[in-house]
Design a protein around this motif. Sequence first.
Motif, PDB file in Angstrom:
ATOM      1  N   GLY A 158       0.833  -1.187   0.000  1.00 31.64           N
ATOM      2  CA  GLY A 158       0.000   0.000   0.000  1.00 31.64           C
ATOM      3  C   GLY A 158       0.872   1.242   0.000  1.00 31.64           C
ATOM      4  O   GLY A 158       2.047   1.211   0.363  1.00 31.64           O
ATOM      5  N   ALA A 159       0.308   2.354  -0.425  1.00 35.41           N
ATOM      6  CA  ALA A 159       0.978   3.649  -0.358  1.00 35.41           C
ATOM      7  C   ALA A 159      -0.080   4.695  -0.050  1.00 35.41           C
ATOM      8  O   ALA A 159      -1.247   4.525  -0.403  1.00 35.41           O
ATOM      9  CB  ALA A 159       1.693   3.975  -1.668  1.00 35.41           C
ATOM     10  N   ARG A 160       0.338   5.747   0.619  1.00 38.05           N
ATOM     11  CA  ARG A 160      -0.648   6.758   0.977  1.00 38.05           C
ATOM     12  C   ARG A 160      -0.060   8.150   0.830  1.00 38.05           C
ATOM     13  O   ARG A 160       1.151   8.363   0.967  1.00 38.05           O
ATOM     14  CB  ARG A 160      -1.144   6.551   2.414  1.00 38.05           C
ATOM     15  N   THR A 177       9.431   7.664  -5.483  1.00 34.96           N
ATOM     16  CA  THR A 177      10.038   7.363  -4.185  1.00 34.96           C
ATOM     17  C   THR A 177       8.959   7.075  -3.162  1.00 34.96           C
ATOM     18  O   THR A 177       7.892   7.696  -3.162  1.00 34.96           O
ATOM     19  CB  THR A 177      10.912   8.541  -3.690  1.00 34.96           C
ATOM     20  N   VAL A 178       9.235   6.121  -2.287  1.00 35.99           N
ATOM     21  CA  VAL A 178       8.345   5.795  -1.170  1.00 35.99           C
ATOM     22  C   VAL A 178       9.177   5.740   0.095  1.00 35.99           C
ATOM     23  O   VAL A 178      10.384   5.520   0.054  1.00 35.99           O
ATOM     24  CB  VAL A 178       7.622   4.449  -1.383  1.00 35.99           C
ATOM     25  N   ASP A 184       2.027  -0.469   4.236  1.00 39.68           N
ATOM     26  CA  ASP A 184       1.444   0.811   3.838  1.00 39.68           C
ATOM     27  C   ASP A 184       2.518   1.886   3.934  1.00 39.68           C
ATOM     28  O   ASP A 184       2.730   2.483   4.989  1.00 39.68           O
ATOM     29  CB  ASP A 184       0.253   1.142   4.738  1.00 39.68           C
ATOM     30  N   ALA A 185       3.196   2.158   2.817  1.00 40.56           N
ATOM     31  CA  ALA A 185       4.288   3.126   2.806  1.00 40.56           C
ATOM     32  C   ALA A 185       3.745   4.514   2.487  1.00 40.56           C
ATOM     33  O   ALA A 185       2.619   4.678   2.040  1.00 40.56           O
ATOM     34  CB  ALA A 185       5.341   2.716   1.781  1.00 40.56           C
ATOM     35  N   ARG A 186       4.587   5.510   2.695  1.00 43.94           N
ATOM     36  CA  ARG A 186       4.220   6.878   2.362  1.00 43.94           C
ATOM     37  C   ARG A 186       4.823   7.205   1.005  1.00 43.94           C
ATOM     38  O   ARG A 186       6.012   7.025   0.779  1.00 43.94           O
ATOM     39  CB  ARG A 186       4.757   7.834   3.431  1.00 43.94           C
ATOM     40  N   SER A 187       4.009   7.661   0.082  1.00 40.49           N
ATOM     41  CA  SER A 187       4.490   8.033  -1.245  1.00 40.49           C
ATOM     42  C   SER A 187       5.011   9.459  -1.174  1.00 40.49           C
ATOM     43  O   SER A 187       4.289  10.366  -0.756  1.00 40.49           O
ATOM     44  CB  SER A 187       3.353   7.934  -2.267  1.00 40.49           C
ATOM     45  N   LEU A 188       6.262   9.663  -1.591  1.00 42.92           N
ATOM     46  CA  LEU A 188       6.876  10.975  -1.444  1.00 42.92           C
ATOM     47  C   LEU A 188       6.865  11.775  -2.738  1.00 42.92           C
ATOM     48  O   LEU A 188       6.506  12.937  -2.746  1.00 42.92           O
ATOM     49  CB  LEU A 188       8.312  10.829  -0.933  1.00 42.92           C
TER      50      LEU A 188
END
Length: 375
Positions: A158-160, A177-178, A184-188
């Motif tokens: 996942g990404a948020r 980049t994440v 559930d990673a953070r999308s940068l």
Amino acid sequence: EAMEVLRRLGALEEGGTVSRHGRALAGLGLHPRLGHMMLQAAPRGWLSIAAGLAVLLSERDPLDRQEAGSDLMARLDWLRSSDRRDEHRRRPLQLLEAQLLRQVRAALGDTAAGTHVPAEPAPEDTIAARLLAWAFPERIALSRGQGDGRFLLRSGRGARLHPSDPLAGAAGLAVATVDGEGSDARSLLATALPDAVREELAAAEGRIDCEARWDGASERVRCERLLRLDALVLERAPWPDADPEAVRAALGAGLRQLGLEALPWTPRSRQLQRRLALVHRHLGAPPWPDRSLEALAADPEAWLGPQLEGLLSRQDLQRLDLVEALWEGLPWEQRQRLDAWLPEELPIPSGRRARIDYGAEEGVLAVKLQELFGC
């Protein structure tokens, strides 16, 4: 993980040796992802956009993420801006971009590097999404459908994004980049994924899966043809000629969720279930199969068997004949034996036939004492 990235980029042959493309990547002196992006961009006349993205991804983010969000296109516009207020920060990156272009063109030669190649016509955001999809193929993402910044990556993670991010409502992303581990990673940094790029990926790398699954919300089996890109579902269409075995398995999974109370029980079928459970408890299997409620719930396909054919929904289950289903696999002789040993009714001296209740651990005959005089 590194070997898998190189295989995805076409830098390794099947046996693990470096491919011709891999040797070209090594000659650029760039990270393989960014080198692959540059090599893909060169023959299409997109080197300028690719170089800008490569510089932005190689250096510290020049914009405040809380103000600018995660959109790489905003950073590309900033890099090309002539606003003097940020010139002291922008100028070093522009010099790096020019140096990178010279480096790539020197490595490939002017013609190979796209110096004299007319750019293939496409909107700039579409070009950027294509370039990022080539460099970071496992990070293509689709919205989870809520428009709240939650996405599913092609890799299955996942990404948020923050709900206020400009890209939070996008239908898809090409993610560069994440940050963060786990599911559930953070999308940068990313760009929106245009439909045209998604369709190209589907045509080049998508696969068709046929799936029968239980939909708990509608309480029915859904039979669909799915166009997948690894963990992503790009398109759904009905599967009209679904495999009966797959449908039966999906219906069985649904029945395990719903529980046995979803079946059309009658007093007669309840009694038969209890009689069969009782004889199994005393005599075992073989020859008497386990018809306890626990066994029936654990494997509904085993005893409902052919009766599930053609059924799709909870409503369809009401057509089942549970008496015949419970007898499934038992020959006529055993049916007669059960009726003799554990009858539904018993004739008593008063002249009537009294029903036996098999709801307890053993059968119970509840009659007035005087009805048994002479028994």
